[in-house]
Design a protein around this motif. Structure first.
Motif, PDB file in Angstrom:
ATOM      1  N   LEU A   1       0.822  -1.212   0.000  1.00 24.15           N
ATOM      2  CA  LEU A   1       0.000   0.000   0.000  1.00 24.15           C
ATOM      3  C   LEU A   1       0.851   1.254   0.000  1.00 24.15           C
ATOM      4  O   LEU A   1       0.466   2.277  -0.595  1.00 24.15           O
ATOM      5  CB  LEU A   1      -0.951  -0.022   1.195  1.00 24.15           C
ATOM      6  CG  LEU A   1      -2.305  -0.714   0.975  1.00 24.15           C
ATOM      7  CD1 LEU A   1      -3.118   0.001  -0.116  1.00 24.15           C
ATOM      8  CD2 LEU A   1      -2.173  -2.184   0.633  1.00 24.15           C
TER       9      LEU A   1
ATOM     10  N   ASP B   1       0.597   4.241  -2.660  1.00 27.11           N
ATOM     11  CA  ASP B   1       0.480   5.617  -2.158  1.00 27.11           C
ATOM     12  C   ASP B   1       1.524   6.517  -2.803  1.00 27.11           C
ATOM     13  O   ASP B   1       1.220   7.618  -3.278  1.00 27.11           O
ATOM     14  CB  ASP B   1       0.639   5.609  -0.642  1.00 27.11           C
ATOM     15  CG  ASP B   1       0.347   6.968  -0.021  1.00 27.11           C
ATOM     16  OD1 ASP B   1      -0.218   7.847  -0.710  1.00 27.11           O
ATOM     17  OD2 ASP B   1       0.672   7.156   1.165  1.00 27.11           O
TER      18      ASP B   1
ATOM     19  N   GLU C   1       0.590   6.736  -6.704  1.00 31.48           N
ATOM     20  CA  GLU C   1      -0.728   7.209  -7.134  1.00 31.48           C
ATOM     21  C   GLU C   1      -1.371   8.224  -6.188  1.00 31.48           C
ATOM     22  O   GLU C   1      -2.203   9.016  -6.612  1.00 31.48           O
ATOM     23  CB  GLU C   1      -1.688   6.023  -7.297  1.00 31.48           C
ATOM     24  CG  GLU C   1      -1.129   4.845  -8.087  1.00 31.48           C
ATOM     25  CD  GLU C   1      -0.859   5.156  -9.553  1.00 31.48           C
ATOM     26  OE1 GLU C   1      -1.339   6.210 -10.029  1.00 31.48           O
ATOM     27  OE2 GLU C   1      -0.178   4.353 -10.210  1.00 31.48           O
ATOM     28  N   GLY C   2      -1.043   8.124  -4.903  1.00 31.53           N
ATOM     29  CA  GLY C   2      -1.616   9.056  -3.934  1.00 31.53           C
ATOM     30  C   GLY C   2      -3.023   8.737  -3.480  1.00 31.53           C
ATOM     31  O   GLY C   2      -3.584   9.427  -2.631  1.00 31.53           O
ATOM     32  N   ARG C   3      -3.600   7.669  -4.024  1.00 30.97           N
ATOM     33  CA  ARG C   3      -4.951   7.288  -3.627  1.00 30.97           C
ATOM     34  C   ARG C   3      -5.225   5.866  -4.138  1.00 30.97           C
ATOM     35  O   ARG C   3      -4.448   5.314  -4.920  1.00 30.97           O
ATOM     36  CB  ARG C   3      -6.004   8.233  -4.210  1.00 30.97           C
ATOM     37  CG  ARG C   3      -6.247   8.069  -5.701  1.00 30.97           C
ATOM     38  CD  ARG C   3      -7.356   8.954  -6.230  1.00 30.97           C
ATOM     39  NE  ARG C   3      -7.798   8.551  -7.546  1.00 30.97           N
ATOM     40  CZ  ARG C   3      -7.172   8.819  -8.685  1.00 30.97           C
ATOM     41  NH1 ARG C   3      -6.037   9.513  -8.668  1.00 30.97           N
ATOM     42  NH2 ARG C   3      -7.661   8.401  -9.841  1.00 30.97           N
ATOM     43  N   LEU C   4      -6.350   5.308  -3.697  1.00 32.20           N
ATOM     44  CA  LEU C   4      -6.830   4.032  -4.210  1.00 32.20           C
ATOM     45  C   LEU C   4      -8.333   4.156  -4.391  1.00 32.20           C
ATOM     46  O   LEU C   4      -9.035   4.578  -3.471  1.00 32.20           O
ATOM     47  CB  LEU C   4      -6.504   2.890  -3.242  1.00 32.20           C
ATOM     48  CG  LEU C   4      -6.890   1.471  -3.685  1.00 32.20           C
ATOM     49  CD1 LEU C   4      -6.123   1.059  -4.927  1.00 32.20           C
ATOM     50  CD2 LEU C   4      -6.648   0.468  -2.552  1.00 32.20           C
TER      51      LEU C   4
ATOM     52  N   ALA D   1      -5.411   0.013   3.521  1.00 29.74           N
ATOM     53  CA  ALA D   1      -5.907   0.737   2.352  1.00 29.74           C
ATOM     54  C   ALA D   1      -6.822   1.898   2.694  1.00 29.74           C
ATOM     55  O   ALA D   1      -7.008   2.806   1.863  1.00 29.74           O
ATOM     56  CB  ALA D   1      -6.642  -0.230   1.427  1.00 29.74           C
TER      57      ALA D   1
ATOM     58  N   LEU E   1      -5.902   5.535   1.839  1.00 32.25           N
ATOM     59  CA  LEU E   1      -5.865   5.801   0.401  1.00 32.25           C
ATOM     60  C   LEU E   1      -7.272   5.812  -0.195  1.00 32.25           C
ATOM     61  O   LEU E   1      -7.574   6.607  -1.096  1.00 32.25           O
ATOM     62  CB  LEU E   1      -5.016   4.752  -0.308  1.00 32.25           C
ATOM     63  CG  LEU E   1      -3.515   4.766  -0.008  1.00 32.25           C
ATOM     64  CD1 LEU E   1      -2.807   3.700  -0.828  1.00 32.25           C
ATOM     65  CD2 LEU E   1      -2.922   6.123  -0.296  1.00 32.25           C
TER      66      LEU E   1
ATOM     67  N   LYS F   1      -9.159   9.051   0.036  1.00 32.40           N
ATOM     68  CA  LYS F   1      -8.738  10.118  -0.881  1.00 32.40           C
ATOM     69  C   LYS F   1      -9.425   9.997  -2.246  1.00 32.40           C
ATOM     70  O   LYS F   1      -9.228  10.842  -3.118  1.00 32.40           O
ATOM     71  CB  LYS F   1      -7.220  10.084  -1.061  1.00 32.40           C
ATOM     72  CG  LYS F   1      -6.442  10.392   0.210  1.00 32.40           C
ATOM     73  CD  LYS F   1      -4.943  10.294  -0.031  1.00 32.40           C
ATOM     74  CE  LYS F   1      -4.154  10.547   1.249  1.00 32.40           C
ATOM     75  NZ  LYS F   1      -2.687  10.433   1.018  1.00 32.40           N
ATOM     76  N   SER F   2     -10.211   8.940  -2.435  1.00 28.57           N
ATOM     77  CA  SER F   2     -10.902   8.708  -3.698  1.00 28.57           C
ATOM     78  C   SER F   2     -12.251   9.424  -3.719  1.00 28.57           C
ATOM     79  O   SER F   2     -12.903   9.568  -2.681  1.00 28.57           O
ATOM     80  CB  SER F   2     -11.116   7.205  -3.913  1.00 28.57           C
ATOM     81  OG  SER F   2     -11.946   6.963  -5.034  1.00 28.57           O
TER      82      SER F   2
END
Length: 228
Positions: free
Chosen positions: A64, A68, A71-74, A112, A115, A118-119
């Protein structure tokens, strides 16, 4: 871009789910314990690979952290890794089955969550099983009635319950469990049954691509919600 992580995705339903989500434009991370197999699968599909053993806290955290950093997010998490728990019905085998099929969901979800938050449309799909449904295993008309997999069934009951509880505690994230259908994979080879993995992957993909107002806290198969 939709950023997606699928655990246990180097083969079977996970692999085909990755293929279909890639075709829909997702950036897909294939999580697999075995580095060689995972990298081979990712290369074949045009996906990205992270070493991820759902039974190992350090492995999960590292995977993870990699996503991170990149991508900075999931946006989408698919809990696909699982085992049958074959062999003796004893403590060590039970611990292994539950560690992979249930505790692994907790490890990966908890790692997760930062992350996913942040989506703009966070979605979690648990590949569960109606073998963990009281309704199915006590119904003589269902194939699960005669399925001799006590540890698998019990751990999948736990997986579905975890899905419902996460949906309640994380209202900003959709959590749903899926019965993908009996599928011919390495997992079911001993039984000689099941349809092609790409057919069952379509069921997973449907829940992995829900709109922001889609359902949460459900257990479904390709026909809709399943009693359990």
């Amino acid at each position: 871009m939709t950023i997606t992580l699928i655990t246990g995705a180097n083969k079977g339903i996970g692999f085909e789910t990755a293929r279909q989500l890639l075709a829909l434009g997702h950036v897909v991370y294939i999580g697999a314990r075995d580095i060689e197999r995972g990298e081979k699968a990712a290369t074949e599909l045009g996906a990205r690979f992270v070493q991820l053993d759902v039974t190992d806290d350090a492995s999960v955290s590292s995977a993870l952290a990699t996503i991170d950093s990149a991508e900075g997010r999931l946006d989408v998490l698919v809990h696909n890794a699982g085992i049958l728990g074959l062999g003796a019905t004893d403590g060590p085998t039970a611990l292994q089955a539950f560690d992979t099929n249930a505790v692994g969901i907790v490890r990966v979800t908890e790692a997760a969550l930062p992350l996913l938050r942040k989506s703009s449309n966070p979605t979690v799909v648990t590949v569960s099983s109606s073998a963990g449904s009281f309704w199915a295993v006590t119904n003589p008309d269902r194939p699960e009635f005669n399925l001799p997999l006590a540890l698998y069934s019990a751990s999948k009951s736990a997986a579905t319950m975890l899905t419902v509880q996460y949906a309640k505690s994380q209202p900003g994230i959709k959590f749903n469990a899926i019965e993908p259908g009996t599928t011919a994979t390495d997992l079911t080879a001993a039984f000689g049954v099941g349809r092609a993995p790409e057919e069952s992957a379509r069921v997973v993909v449907r829940l992995a691509t829900l709109d922001a107002d889609g359902p949460t806290g459900t257990f479904q198969d390709e026909h809709g919600e399943v009693p359990w």
